[in-house]
Design an enzyme around this catalytic site. Structure first.
Site, PDB file in Angstrom:
ATOM      1  N   LYS A  53      31.557  75.352  38.137  1.00 56.67           N
ATOM      2  CA  LYS A  53      31.520  74.722  39.462  1.00 56.67           C
ATOM      3  C   LYS A  53      31.822  75.751  40.554  1.00 56.67           C
ATOM      4  CE  LYS A  53      33.092  70.224  37.654  1.00 56.67           C
ATOM      5  NZ  LYS A  53      34.281  69.349  37.507  1.00 56.67           N
ATOM      6  N   GLN A  97      40.730  68.847  38.272  1.00 58.29           N
ATOM      7  CA  GLN A  97      39.991  68.680  37.027  1.00 58.29           C
ATOM      8  C   GLN A  97      40.757  67.763  36.070  1.00 58.29           C
ATOM      9  OE1 GLN A  97      36.869  69.768  36.492  1.00 58.29           O
ATOM     10  NE2 GLN A  97      36.801  68.910  34.449  1.00 58.29           N
ATOM     11  N   ASP A 120      35.215  64.046  44.451  1.00 58.93           N
ATOM     12  CA  ASP A 120      34.967  63.365  43.176  1.00 58.93           C
ATOM     13  C   ASP A 120      34.744  61.865  43.392  1.00 58.93           C
ATOM     14  OD1 ASP A 120      34.821  64.846  40.788  1.00 58.93           O
ATOM     15  OD2 ASP A 120      36.978  65.226  40.784  1.00 58.93           O
TER      16      ASP A 120
HETATM   17  N1  GUN Z   1      36.574  65.636  33.935  1.00 58.55           N
HETATM   18  C1  GUN Z   1      35.449  65.149  33.371  1.00 58.55           C
HETATM   19  N2  GUN Z   1      34.569  64.794  34.337  1.00 58.55           N
HETATM   20  C2  GUN Z   1      35.161  65.040  35.512  1.00 58.55           C
HETATM   21  C3  GUN Z   1      34.749  64.899  36.871  1.00 58.55           C
HETATM   22  O1  GUN Z   1      33.663  64.429  37.195  1.00 58.55           O
HETATM   23  N3  GUN Z   1      35.652  65.294  37.799  1.00 58.55           N
HETATM   24  C4  GUN Z   1      36.853  65.793  37.474  1.00 58.55           C
HETATM   25  N4  GUN Z   1      37.680  66.136  38.475  1.00 58.55           N
HETATM   26  N5  GUN Z   1      37.276  65.948  36.224  1.00 58.55           N
HETATM   27  C5  GUN Z   1      36.413  65.580  35.269  1.00 58.55           C
END
Ligand code: GUN
Length: 298
Positions: A53, A97, A120
């Site tokens: 990312k 995350q 998110d």
């Molecule tokens: N862990 C698995 N998928 C995601 C996501 O879309 N966002 C975040 N912050 N953590 C994740």
């Protein structure tokens, strides 16, 4: 019949180059979209996701920072980082995350993020706004599915969409997107999950079948209506029978069997996955544009 392959990699590239072009325009106005990542602990998959990312941010011309905390970090340490990013005008998006170590309460953490920086779309304010059809930041994976459907000109209006999975990250926001008025919405929606009795009887009714249950190749060809559009959100690592001792990635859908009956299908990898990152960039851009507009109005 052989299904049309919905190439998420290609569509994601198109989204990313549009985002990059808009970021260049914003830069000329003195705004560089900024995204902050918070990574707690040493889950190897999480580290890989955050790195990719961050790389995507760089390619889009965004500013990004990653704060890492050890697995034993306290909740207050994470809250402290979030408070600093909430106050930082160069940061337009904050991504913590998941999953978090067990001593840290996920709901408390997510609720402490400024909803305007919640790229998110997990903050209760954004969840509520999505459910009530208001403009908001929407979780990246379901937003990516919607973007794919729109760009591939797959009509959702009046069609029967079946969502398999009820997570806060994918299933529930996906349902709300499909129920919204207008483009990419107006669907008739059924939701199934792990306690659903005779799943196949319901998935066979789907004109659009979206699967996010986290179980490798759980949806087989008998469960799919001929001609259906099948969107596979799953990413599962399984032993590779062709290479003893090695693994490969598969979705929640048995691609080989289902692609013989479906009208269109997303592959794994190269389907929904790349769209998630593209929509994270799109959400960060949106947050930066909103912040810039708010600053200009002050
Ligand atoms: N862990 C698995 N998928 C995601 C996501 O879309 N966002 C975040 N912050 N953590 C994740």
């Amino acid at each position: 019949m052989t299904a049309r392959i919905l190439d998420g990699k290609r569509i994601a590239q198109a989204v990313r180059s549009e985002v990059r072009a808009r970021a260049i325009e914003l830069k000329a106005e003195g705004v560089v979209p900024g995204l902050a990542f918070i990574l707690v602990g040493d889950n190897p998959a999480s580290a890989v996701y955050v790195r990719s990312k961050g790389q995507a941010c760089e390619e889009a011309g965004f500013h990004s920072v990653t704060e890492r905390l050890p697995a034993g970090a306290t909740q207050d340490q994470v809250l402290g980082l979030i408070a600093a990013f909430n106050a930082d005008e160069r940061i337009h998006g904050i991504l913590v995350q998941l999953p978090l170590p067990e001593q840290i309460d996920e709901d408390t953490i997510l609720a402490s993020i400024d909803p305007a920086k919640d790229v998110d779309g997990f903050h209760p304010v954004n969840v509520g706004r999505l459910a009530t059809g208001q403009d908001c930041l929407v979780p990246c994976t379901p937003l990516g599915v919607r973007e794919m459907l729109i760009r591939e000109r797959i009509q959702t209006r009046g069609r029967h969409a079946v969502v398999v999975g009820r997570s806060n990250i994918v299933g529930k926001p996906m349902v709300n997107l499909l129920l919204r008025y207008g483009e990419g919405g107006d669907a008739t929606v059924t939701v199934c999950h792990s306690k659903t009795v005779d799943l196949g009887a319901i998935t066979r009714q789907a004109e659009i079948l979206i699967v996010a249950i986290g179980r490798a190749q759980a949806v087989t060809r008998e469960m799919v209506r001929p001609g259906a559009v099948v969107i596979d959100v799953g990413i599962n690592r399984v032993p590779d029978p062709a290479r003893p001792g090695k693994t490969r990635l598969v979705g929640d859908v048995d691609f080989e069997g289902v692609s013989e009956v479906a009208g269109a299908i997303t592959p794994v990898p190269g389907g929904v996955g790349p769209m998630t990152i593209a929509m994270l960039l799109a959400n960060t851009l949106k947050a930066a544009e909103t912040a810039a507009g708010a600053r200009a109005a002050r």
